[in-house]
Design a protein around this motif. Structure first.
Motif, PDB file in Angstrom:
ATOM      1  N   SER A 176      -4.436  18.820   5.435  1.00 53.50           N
ATOM      2  CA  SER A 176      -4.176  20.136   5.512  1.00 53.50           C
ATOM      3  C   SER A 176      -3.845  20.671   3.788  1.00 53.50           C
ATOM      4  O   SER A 176      -4.249  21.616   3.276  1.00 53.50           O
ATOM      5  N   ARG A 177      -3.503  19.190   3.161  1.00 48.89           N
ATOM      6  CA  ARG A 177      -3.817  19.252   0.950  1.00 48.89           C
ATOM      7  C   ARG A 177      -5.425  19.770   0.933  1.00 48.89           C
ATOM      8  O   ARG A 177      -5.772  20.855   0.466  1.00 48.89           O
ATOM      9  N   CYS A 178      -5.995  19.094   2.110  1.00 46.25           N
ATOM     10  CA  CYS A 178      -7.740  19.199   0.498  1.00 46.25           C
ATOM     11  C   CYS A 178      -8.379  21.065   1.658  1.00 46.25           C
ATOM     12  O   CYS A 178      -8.836  21.237   0.795  1.00 46.25           O
ATOM     13  N   LEU A 179      -7.858  21.514   2.803  1.00 47.37           N
ATOM     14  CA  LEU A 179      -8.360  22.622   3.534  1.00 47.37           C
ATOM     15  C   LEU A 179      -7.713  23.839   2.254  1.00 47.37           C
ATOM     16  O   LEU A 179      -7.978  24.484   2.174  1.00 47.37           O
ATOM     17  N   LYS A 180      -6.206  23.321   2.539  1.00 48.35           N
ATOM     18  CA  LYS A 180      -5.469  23.950   0.996  1.00 48.35           C
ATOM     19  C   LYS A 180      -6.689  24.091  -0.061  1.00 48.35           C
ATOM     20  O   LYS A 180      -6.788  25.552  -0.988  1.00 48.35           O
TER      21      LYS A 180
ATOM     22  N   GLU B   2       2.794  31.733   6.244  1.00 45.03           N
ATOM     23  CA  GLU B   2       3.536  30.827   6.839  1.00 45.03           C
ATOM     24  C   GLU B   2       3.026  29.340   7.782  1.00 45.03           C
ATOM     25  O   GLU B   2       1.883  29.735   7.747  1.00 45.03           O
ATOM     26  N   GLU B   3       3.334  28.702   7.521  1.00 44.34           N
ATOM     27  CA  GLU B   3       2.801  27.318   8.220  1.00 44.34           C
ATOM     28  C   GLU B   3       2.621  28.246   9.935  1.00 44.34           C
ATOM     29  O   GLU B   3       0.582  27.178  10.348  1.00 44.34           O
ATOM     30  N   LYS B   4       2.891  28.073   9.939  1.00 43.74           N
ATOM     31  CA  LYS B   4       2.850  28.448  11.798  1.00 43.74           C
ATOM     32  C   LYS B   4       1.709  29.561  11.896  1.00 43.74           C
ATOM     33  O   LYS B   4       0.996  29.576  13.320  1.00 43.74           O
ATOM     34  N   ASP B   5       1.289  30.691  10.719  1.00 46.14           N
ATOM     35  CA  ASP B   5       0.534  31.911  11.135  1.00 46.14           C
ATOM     36  C   ASP B   5      -1.031  30.571  10.496  1.00 46.14           C
ATOM     37  O   ASP B   5      -1.564  31.009  11.367  1.00 46.14           O
ATOM     38  N   LEU B   6      -0.720  29.902   9.878  1.00 44.85           N
ATOM     39  CA  LEU B   6      -2.162  29.161   9.331  1.00 44.85           C
ATOM     40  C   LEU B   6      -2.414  28.567  10.669  1.00 44.85           C
ATOM     41  O   LEU B   6      -3.254  28.272  10.838  1.00 44.85           O
ATOM     42  N   GLU B   7      -1.501  27.419  11.609  1.00 46.18           N
ATOM     43  CA  GLU B   7      -1.394  26.916  12.807  1.00 46.18           C
ATOM     44  C   GLU B   7      -1.839  27.592  13.935  1.00 46.18           C
ATOM     45  O   GLU B   7      -3.454  27.300  14.321  1.00 46.18           O
ATOM     46  N   LEU B   8      -1.729  28.993  14.053  1.00 40.27           N
ATOM     47  CA  LEU B   8      -2.465  29.880  14.622  1.00 40.27           C
ATOM     48  C   LEU B   8      -4.112  29.938  14.207  1.00 40.27           C
ATOM     49  O   LEU B   8      -4.662  30.689  15.417  1.00 40.27           O
ATOM     50  N   HIS B  12      -7.070  30.048  16.759  1.00 37.21           N
ATOM     51  CA  HIS B  12      -7.539  31.029  16.699  1.00 37.21           C
ATOM     52  C   HIS B  12      -9.406  30.268  16.906  1.00 37.21           C
ATOM     53  O   HIS B  12     -10.018  30.646  17.583  1.00 37.21           O
ATOM     54  N   PHE B  13      -9.452  29.700  15.630  1.00 36.81           N
ATOM     55  CA  PHE B  13     -11.176  29.135  15.495  1.00 36.81           C
ATOM     56  C   PHE B  13     -11.478  28.731  16.014  1.00 36.81           C
ATOM     57  O   PHE B  13     -12.950  28.146  17.002  1.00 36.81           O
ATOM     58  N   ARG B  14     -10.322  27.719  17.196  1.00 38.65           N
ATOM     59  CA  ARG B  14     -10.626  26.288  18.153  1.00 38.65           C
ATOM     60  C   ARG B  14     -10.924  26.921  19.550  1.00 38.65           C
ATOM     61  O   ARG B  14     -11.193  26.288  20.372  1.00 38.65           O
ATOM     62  N   ASN B  15     -10.865  28.313  19.757  1.00 33.82           N
ATOM     63  CA  ASN B  15     -10.380  29.292  21.211  1.00 33.82           C
ATOM     64  C   ASN B  15      -9.964  28.336  21.280  1.00 33.82           C
ATOM     65  O   ASN B  15      -9.420  27.938  22.721  1.00 33.82           O
ATOM     66  N   ASN B  16      -8.140  28.402  21.012  1.00 34.17           N
ATOM     67  CA  ASN B  16      -6.847  27.642  21.751  1.00 34.17           C
ATOM     68  C   ASN B  16      -6.249  28.182  21.324  1.00 34.17           C
ATOM     69  O   ASN B  16      -5.213  28.238  22.359  1.00 34.17           O
ATOM     70  N   LEU B  17      -6.513  30.004  21.685  1.00 33.96           N
ATOM     71  CA  LEU B  17      -5.140  31.022  21.753  1.00 33.96           C
ATOM     72  C   LEU B  17      -5.362  30.678  23.312  1.00 33.96           C
ATOM     73  O   LEU B  17      -6.490  31.156  23.707  1.00 33.96           O
ATOM     74  N   ASN B  18      -4.093  31.334  23.907  1.00 38.49           N
ATOM     75  CA  ASN B  18      -3.535  31.645  25.081  1.00 38.49           C
ATOM     76  C   ASN B  18      -3.767  33.341  25.145  1.00 38.49           C
ATOM     77  O   ASN B  18      -3.875  34.334  24.143  1.00 38.49           O
ATOM     78  N   GLU B  19      -3.887  34.130  26.573  1.00 35.78           N
ATOM     79  CA  GLU B  19      -4.046  35.289  26.158  1.00 35.78           C
ATOM     80  C   GLU B  19      -3.367  36.249  25.514  1.00 35.78           C
ATOM     81  O   GLU B  19      -3.247  37.031  25.122  1.00 35.78           O
ATOM     82  N   ALA B  20      -2.270  35.818  26.095  1.00 38.05           N
ATOM     83  CA  ALA B  20      -0.809  36.537  25.170  1.00 38.05           C
ATOM     84  C   ALA B  20      -1.414  36.766  23.290  1.00 38.05           C
ATOM     85  O   ALA B  20      -1.009  37.645  23.059  1.00 38.05           O
ATOM     86  N   ALA B  38      -6.509  36.014   5.493  1.00 38.46           N
ATOM     87  CA  ALA B  38      -6.243  34.725   5.626  1.00 38.46           C
ATOM     88  C   ALA B  38      -7.173  34.176   6.823  1.00 38.46           C
ATOM     89  O   ALA B  38      -7.665  32.727   6.232  1.00 38.46           O
ATOM     90  N   VAL B  39      -7.184  34.958   7.403  1.00 39.45           N
ATOM     91  CA  VAL B  39      -7.896  34.516   8.882  1.00 39.45           C
ATOM     92  C   VAL B  39      -9.401  34.485   7.737  1.00 39.45           C
ATOM     93  O   VAL B  39     -10.492  33.490   8.796  1.00 39.45           O
ATOM     94  N   LEU B  40     -10.116  35.683   7.082  1.00 42.44           N
ATOM     95  CA  LEU B  40     -11.459  35.458   6.594  1.00 42.44           C
ATOM     96  C   LEU B  40     -12.160  34.138   5.598  1.00 42.44           C
ATOM     97  O   LEU B  40     -12.818  33.928   5.959  1.00 42.44           O
ATOM     98  N   LEU B  41     -10.021  34.004   5.140  1.00 40.14           N
ATOM     99  CA  LEU B  41     -10.508  32.532   4.320  1.00 40.14           C
ATOM    100  C   LEU B  41     -10.627  31.577   5.144  1.00 40.14           C
ATOM    101  O   LEU B  41     -11.188  30.699   4.624  1.00 40.14           O
ATOM    102  N   HIS B  42     -10.390  31.556   5.819  1.00 37.57           N
ATOM    103  CA  HIS B  42     -10.363  30.030   6.528  1.00 37.57           C
ATOM    104  C   HIS B  42     -11.827  30.114   7.557  1.00 37.57           C
ATOM    105  O   HIS B  42     -12.208  29.063   7.461  1.00 37.57           O
ATOM    106  N   GLY B  43     -11.939  30.877   7.864  1.00 34.14           N
ATOM    107  CA  GLY B  43     -13.650  31.354   8.602  1.00 34.14           C
ATOM    108  C   GLY B  43     -14.462  31.184   7.429  1.00 34.14           C
ATOM    109  O   GLY B  43     -15.631  29.881   6.913  1.00 34.14           O
TER     110      GLY B  43
END
Lengths: 194, 287
Positions: A176-180, B2-8, B12-20, B38-43
């Motif tokens: 996580s730290r690396c990705l951040k 938030e951490e839960k948003d990053l996890e979401l 999403h990029f792993r195609n692991n989200l359910n329909e809802a 945040a989504v674009l940056l993760h991409g």
């Protein structure tokens, strides 16, 4: 000398998913000379060009297989790889395209379904350079861990073992730290450009 | 974020989200600017990692390729090591065998036999010459040299690109069969395979060049001549640069010595010809 028989395409994809590094090496070696000969009938290029195209095809196969985009193939691995390599050579050797030796690969290339299958999101050259530069700024451990996790799709446990980290939580936290850190570097670079 | 948003986002990029979750994800993407960024940056981060991974893989494959090439080089050298002495041996055998074969039928009529058309005409013997019992080998320069030169210099054209590629379980096409037989040196059988190829393949100058080589290898030089002339005239074969050499050999073998010599001279004068050096050496041996 005859090379040993290659496992089925499905088995190769399965092995890549299972993190078996040898699977992609085996694929690269198995068809390499055949690709050079095949490409040699179509392009006035040198062995170095064929090697580049072949590497690109094998890397694309790995990238798609490991990311789960390639779960089954409509074509056998050889056809897929040759067609991708051909496309690469075509882009670099437009003037010397030869169509006299037409075969199944050429037909495969014409099919829209195949074009879609091998298409991928390619970042533009400038952005690509900026992303690569951000990655190079990271520590080698961070770089390797991120590649293992997000490119090679290794599990946290496998990474923990590879890097001899104390437990899974430490491994996750380090990742996580690396990705951040990587995201910060990318953001800084894009702000500086803007 | 938030951490839960990053996890979401990661899921999403792993195609692991359910329909809802997907519906919710799309809604936030449209409405929440910070979330979208945040989504674009993760991409982008994933693209950076993929590029690095691909570079590492390519480096590893390149290393493997170098290893393979290093192993293969000695193998191809070994091929030449046995091929060259074999060619030389064949040339020597032909050189020695030909005079003996030519002499044999003429032996019973030595005094009266007319000279061979290709030999210089000897003046008739002046007076009752005794029959010579010791066989006298004719001077070397009087023997027709062309067949020996052809045998020494003609080798069916081959390069790495002609080696048939590995195919799966698919039935080889007629042109594949032709090329496979050509590659293994079964020229007579390759000619048979050529005859069953489709019309398009039969008009392909690359394949016609190989056919011309088959004809030369099976003693049909006369038939090879027009094929090679056409290939040179059409100039659409990847063997066009090689064709004059084979045409000159075909002419030589089919008795068109002057035309052959002229063509060899033109090849020897052409610095772009891959056969320039060969033509120079061959002309030396024709003198």
């Amino acid at each position: 000398m005859k090379t040993p028989r290659l496992p089925s395409t499905q088995d190769i994809i399965g092995a890549i998913h299972a993190g078996k590094r040898d699977a992609i090496d085996e694929l690269y070696v198995h068809y390499r000379e055949a690709f050079f000969r095949w490409a040699g009938k179509r392009f006035e290029a040198n062995r170095h060009d064929y090697e580049d195209a072949w590497q690109e095809a094998v890397v694309a196969f790995y990238t798609q297989a490991v990311s789960g985009k390639l779960t089954t193939l409509r074509y056998d691995a050889r056809t897929w790889l040759f067609a991708v390599g051909y496309k690469r050579l075509l882009n670099n050797n437009r003037k010397v395209k030869r169509i006299l030796w037409k075969d199944a690969i050429d037909e495969t290339l014409q099919q829209p379904a195949f074009q879609l299958e091998i298409s991928e999101n390619q970042a533009d050259t400038e952005k690509k350079a900026s992303l690569q530069s951000a990655m190079k700024t990271m520590s080698s451990q961070c770089r390797d861990m991120l590649v293992q996790r997000y490119y090679q799709e290794k599990s946290i446990e496998e990474i923990q073992e590879d890097f001899e980290l104390s437990n899974a939580n430490t491994t996750s936290a380090t990742l996580s730290r690396c990705l951040k850190r990587l995201k910060e570097l990318i953001k800084t670079a894009s702000l500086a450009k803007a | 974020m938030e951490e839960k948003d990053l996890e979401l986002i990661e899921r999403h990029f792993r195609n692991n989200l359910n329909e809802a979750e997907q519906v919710d994800f799309q809604r936030r993407l449209a409405a929440d600017t910070a979330f979208r960024e945040a989504v674009l940056l993760h991409g982008d981060a994933l693209d950076a990692i993929r590029l690095e991974g691909e570079t590492l893989l390519r480096t590893r494959l390149a290393e493997k390729g170098r290893e393979l090439d290093a192993h293969q080089r000695p193998r191809s050298n070994r091929w030449w090591l046995w091929a060259l002495p074999a060619i030389l041996l064949c040339a020597v055998v032909v050189w020695w065998a030909l005079p003996a074969l030519k002499e044999a039928p003429a032996a019973p009529q030595i005094p009266a036999a007319p000279a061979s058309p290709t030999l210089p005409v000897e003046p008739p013997p002046s007076a009752n010459p005794p029959v010579k019992h010791e066989p006298q080998a004719p001077p070397q320069r009087e023997i027709r040299q062309e067949p020996q030169i052809f045998a020494s210099w003609f080798h069916p054209y081959k390069d790495d690109t002609l080696e048939p590629s590995v195919r799966g379980d698919a039935e080889p096409s007629p042109s594949d069969v032709f090329q496979q037989r050509y590659w293994v040196g079964d020229y007579r059988s390759a000619l048979d395979a050529f005859e069953v190829m489709g019309a398009t393949a039969q008009n392909n100058d690359n394949l016609l060049f190989l056919k011309a080589n088959c004809l030369l290898a099976t003693g049909n030089a006369g038939e090879a001549v027009p094929l090679l002339e056409n290939i040179i005239r059409n100039d659409r074969s990847r063997f066009t640069a090689q064709a004059p050499w084979y045409l000159a050999l075909a002419r030589l073998e089919s008795g068109q010595e002057q035309l052959a010599r002229a063509l060899f001279q033109s090849i020897a004068a052409n610095s772009n010809s891959p056969r320039q050096a060969d033509a120079m050496r061959l002309l030396d041996s024709l003198k």
